[in-house]
Design an enzyme around this catalytic site. Sequence first.
Site, short mmCIF file in Angstrom:
data_model
loop_
_atom_site.label_atom_id
_atom_site.label_comp_id
_atom_site.label_asym_id
_atom_site.label_seq_id
_atom_site.Cartn_x
_atom_site.Cartn_y
_atom_site.Cartn_z
N LEU A 33 0.82 -1.23 0.00
CA LEU A 33 0.00 0.00 0.00
C LEU A 33 0.85 1.28 0.00
O LEU A 33 0.36 2.35 0.35
CB LEU A 33 -1.01 0.02 1.16
CG LEU A 33 -2.04 -1.12 1.15
CD1 LEU A 33 -3.02 -0.97 2.32
CD2 LEU A 33 -2.82 -1.19 -0.17
N ALA A 74 6.07 -3.27 -7.72
CA ALA A 74 7.34 -2.64 -8.15
C ALA A 74 7.17 -1.14 -8.09
O ALA A 74 6.05 -0.62 -8.13
CB ALA A 74 7.69 -3.05 -9.58
N TYR A 140 14.51 2.53 -14.15
CA TYR A 140 13.26 1.77 -14.07
C TYR A 140 13.26 0.65 -15.12
O TYR A 140 13.07 -0.54 -14.80
CB TYR A 140 12.07 2.72 -14.28
CG TYR A 140 10.78 2.02 -14.60
CD1 TYR A 140 10.19 1.17 -13.66
CD2 TYR A 140 10.16 2.18 -15.84
CE1 TYR A 140 9.01 0.50 -13.97
CE2 TYR A 140 8.99 1.52 -16.14
CZ TYR A 140 8.42 0.69 -15.21
OH TYR A 140 7.27 0.03 -15.50
N ILE A 205 2.41 20.60 -22.30
CA ILE A 205 2.85 19.74 -23.41
C ILE A 205 4.38 19.74 -23.37
O ILE A 205 5.00 20.79 -23.59
CB ILE A 205 2.34 20.30 -24.76
CG1 ILE A 205 0.81 20.30 -24.80
CG2 ILE A 205 2.95 19.52 -25.92
CD1 ILE A 205 0.23 21.03 -26.02
#
Length: 326
Positions: A33, A74, A140, A205
């Site tokens: 959590l 993860a 990552y 953007i």
Amino acid sequence: MAILVTGGAGYIGSHVVKELLDNGEEVLVLDNLETGHKEAVLGGKLFIGDLRDEKFLTDLFRKNDIEGVIHFAASSLVGESMKNPYKYYENNVYGTLCLLKQMVAHRVHKIVFSSTAATYGDPVEIPIKEDHPTNPTNTYGETKLAMENMFKWFSRIHHIDYISLRYFNAAGADQSGRIGEWHEPETHLIPNILRAALNKDTVKIFGDDYPTRDGTCIRDYIHVTDLAEAHILAFDYLRRGKGSNIFNLGSQNGFTVKEVIETAQLVLGKEIKAEVAPRREGDPAVLIASSERIKEELGWQPKYSHMETIIDTAWNFIKKHPNGYS
Ligand code: UDP
């Protein structure tokens, strides 16, 4: 026998838990959590704890009859992974090693793994196929690739069959509006557009000088329910003893950032303010998947991945949960 879903309180995990329950499966959810929400777990049995807690994980495997695992738990923020690589190696790679230790000890031989397009790095060929070179450009992606390689060797040595699903851009929400995407802070484009619409804010953007049709980055967005369906098919593939495999999951359609904003304006029927900001570091101009392999081998067909449906379902969730799950 039960299917253990690690990270089942997270965005994609919670949608997979719902699909499994709808299919009548017995589901165990493990989540610490840290980023997941217990309200997102719509059924099954929730175990709150961490993969790296050996006593907790040993107990869980000892006391339950586990047929296989679907592994989401993860850390998954590219930006954070470039500031705190230790966290990513510790949570992702070491956490997965702890899981594999229990799987070997308790003879659990099936795992479906939540991988990512970030394992490829900058594309040398579009659309990206599964045999594209893997050269991650961030920690990552590197840790997810390391986890895939761990499965490869555990599969050869300990006969654990694995399916690695490399997602492109997961988006949208379950049709019911009960579960959806909620991160704090939010970094992803579609929820950021919708939060801007809800709060009368401006969406940024990140760069409009890329070599694309309107200068903004192109991504391949895939509806989370289509992703969830792929996990069900992948687990079934393992049950049928088909062995290990790696599959891309995308819709094979590329949308620019500006096109996503325009579609959101049409679906919501309101103007969304946008401004051009500097490029975000590490963003490739174009990422589009070839998902032919999973279509051929598993008969997977995306049903919800039209941009209008993605935005409509994500908007439905955000309207129902303007402050997230709390
Ligand atoms: N993006 C953007 N504004 C935002 C968030 C994202 O312009 O507020 C861009 C981002 O630079 C990328 C695309 O939208 O080109 C998709 O980004 P996202 O973070 O959703 O997914 P990623 O492709 O990084 O996994």
